[in-house]
Design a protein around this motif. Structure first.
Motif, PDB file in Angstrom:
ATOM      1  N   THR A   1       0.827  -1.206   0.000  1.00 22.12           N
ATOM      2  CA  THR A   1       0.000   0.000   0.000  1.00 22.12           C
ATOM      3  C   THR A   1       0.860   1.254   0.000  1.00 22.12           C
ATOM      4  O   THR A   1       0.629   2.174  -0.791  1.00 22.12           O
ATOM      5  CB  THR A   1      -0.940  -0.001   1.220  1.00 22.12           C
ATOM      6  N   VAL A   2       1.869   1.307   0.880  1.00 19.82           N
ATOM      7  CA  VAL A   2       2.701   2.504   0.919  1.00 19.82           C
ATOM      8  C   VAL A   2       3.596   2.602  -0.312  1.00 19.82           C
ATOM      9  O   VAL A   2       3.907   3.701  -0.760  1.00 19.82           O
ATOM     10  CB  VAL A   2       3.505   2.644   2.235  1.00 19.82           C
ATOM     11  N   LEU A   3       3.990   1.470  -0.897  1.00 22.23           N
ATOM     12  CA  LEU A   3       4.742   1.502  -2.155  1.00 22.23           C
ATOM     13  C   LEU A   3       3.888   2.160  -3.236  1.00 22.23           C
ATOM     14  O   LEU A   3       4.369   3.003  -3.995  1.00 22.23           O
ATOM     15  CB  LEU A   3       5.146   0.094  -2.581  1.00 22.23           C
ATOM     16  N   HIS A   4       2.632   1.793  -3.300  1.00 18.69           N
ATOM     17  CA  HIS A   4       1.708   2.386  -4.279  1.00 18.69           C
ATOM     18  C   HIS A   4       1.589   3.889  -4.060  1.00 18.69           C
ATOM     19  O   HIS A   4       1.658   4.684  -5.008  1.00 18.69           O
ATOM     20  CB  HIS A   4       0.343   1.708  -4.151  1.00 18.69           C
ATOM     21  N   ASP A   5       1.429   4.304  -2.805  1.00 20.07           N
ATOM     22  CA  ASP A   5       1.334   5.730  -2.482  1.00 20.07           C
ATOM     23  C   ASP A   5       2.630   6.460  -2.840  1.00 20.07           C
ATOM     24  O   ASP A   5       2.605   7.562  -3.390  1.00 20.07           O
ATOM     25  CB  ASP A   5       1.035   5.933  -0.997  1.00 20.07           C
TER      26      ASP A   5
ATOM     27  N   ALA B   1       4.934   5.575  -5.061  1.00 14.93           N
ATOM     28  CA  ALA B   1       5.097   5.649  -6.518  1.00 14.93           C
ATOM     29  C   ALA B   1       4.257   6.788  -7.086  1.00 14.93           C
ATOM     30  O   ALA B   1       4.740   7.567  -7.915  1.00 14.93           O
ATOM     31  CB  ALA B   1       4.707   4.317  -7.153  1.00 14.93           C
ATOM     32  N   ALA B   2       3.026   6.921  -6.634  1.00 19.74           N
ATOM     33  CA  ALA B   2       2.159   7.993  -7.126  1.00 19.74           C
ATOM     34  C   ALA B   2       2.733   9.362  -6.772  1.00 19.74           C
ATOM     35  O   ALA B   2       2.799  10.259  -7.631  1.00 19.74           O
ATOM     36  CB  ALA B   2       0.754   7.836  -6.550  1.00 19.74           C
ATOM     37  N   ASP B   3       3.160   9.529  -5.513  1.00 16.00           N
ATOM     38  CA  ASP B   3       3.736  10.809  -5.084  1.00 16.00           C
ATOM     39  C   ASP B   3       5.006  11.138  -5.865  1.00 16.00           C
ATOM     40  O   ASP B   3       5.192  12.265  -6.329  1.00 16.00           O
ATOM     41  CB  ASP B   3       4.073  10.789  -3.588  1.00 16.00           C
ATOM     42  N   LEU B   4       5.890  10.174  -6.009  1.00 11.79           N
ATOM     43  CA  LEU B   4       7.173  10.421  -6.665  1.00 11.79           C
ATOM     44  C   LEU B   4       7.002  10.658  -8.163  1.00 11.79           C
ATOM     45  O   LEU B   4       7.733  11.460  -8.754  1.00 11.79           O
ATOM     46  CB  LEU B   4       8.141   9.275  -6.372  1.00 11.79           C
TER      47      LEU B   4
ATOM     48  N   ALA C   1      12.779  -2.861  -4.215  1.00  9.67           N
ATOM     49  CA  ALA C   1      13.866  -3.145  -3.274  1.00  9.67           C
ATOM     50  C   ALA C   1      13.706  -2.327  -1.992  1.00  9.67           C
ATOM     51  O   ALA C   1      13.920  -2.832  -0.886  1.00  9.67           O
ATOM     52  CB  ALA C   1      15.213  -2.849  -3.927  1.00  9.67           C
ATOM     53  N   ARG C   2      13.318  -1.096  -2.137  1.00 11.26           N
ATOM     54  CA  ARG C   2      13.176  -0.182  -0.996  1.00 11.26           C
ATOM     55  C   ARG C   2      12.024  -0.557  -0.084  1.00 11.26           C
ATOM     56  O   ARG C   2      12.139  -0.482   1.142  1.00 11.26           O
ATOM     57  CB  ARG C   2      12.981   1.226  -1.552  1.00 11.26           C
ATOM     58  N   PHE C   3      10.900  -0.958  -0.658  1.00 13.94           N
ATOM     59  CA  PHE C   3       9.701  -1.187   0.143  1.00 13.94           C
ATOM     60  C   PHE C   3       9.411  -2.639   0.479  1.00 13.94           C
ATOM     61  O   PHE C   3       8.766  -2.912   1.486  1.00 13.94           O
ATOM     62  CB  PHE C   3       8.475  -0.574  -0.541  1.00 13.94           C
TER      63      PHE C   3
END
Length: 103
Positions: free
Chosen positions: A63-67, A69-72, A88-90
């Motif tokens: 979920t936070v990876l999705h958020d 990616a959208a923000d970045l 790799a990061r998340f």
């Protein structure tokens, strides 16, 4: 979507209740150490908090990876984040559960 879990302690930061390593959005840097979030301290906290529910940890991190990616992608529309680097990061660092032993 919802943010990271709240720390268990009460009150403000201090020697017995350190500041939690939470993300600074939309940059996705740690609010405490400025490392890319989840930083090492955040990873340790997350593994500890989700020690008995590794599936929930993976769902949360997806979920936070999705958020992130959208923000970045909004911040850097021309270059955007590298999908492999985000994985790799998340997610790649999460300890794997062992398969059940065969009888």
């Amino acid at each position: 979507m919802g943010g990271p879990p709240e720390p268990a302690g009460r009150g403000g930061p201090g020697p017995t209740n350190p500041r939690p390593h939470l993300p600074l959005r939309p940059l996705w840097l740690c609010r405490v150490c400025a490392a890319p979030w989840p930083c090492g301290a955040a990873r340790l906290t997350l593994v500890s908090e989700y020690a008995h529910d590794r599936v929930a940890l993976n769902i949360y991190l997806c979920t936070v990876l999705h958020d992130a990616a959208a923000d970045l992608y909004r911040l850097y529309p021309d270059t955007g984040p590298d999908p492999a680097a985000l994985f790799a990061r998340f997610l790649a660092w999460v300890p794997r559960t062992r398969p059940p032993a065969e009888p």
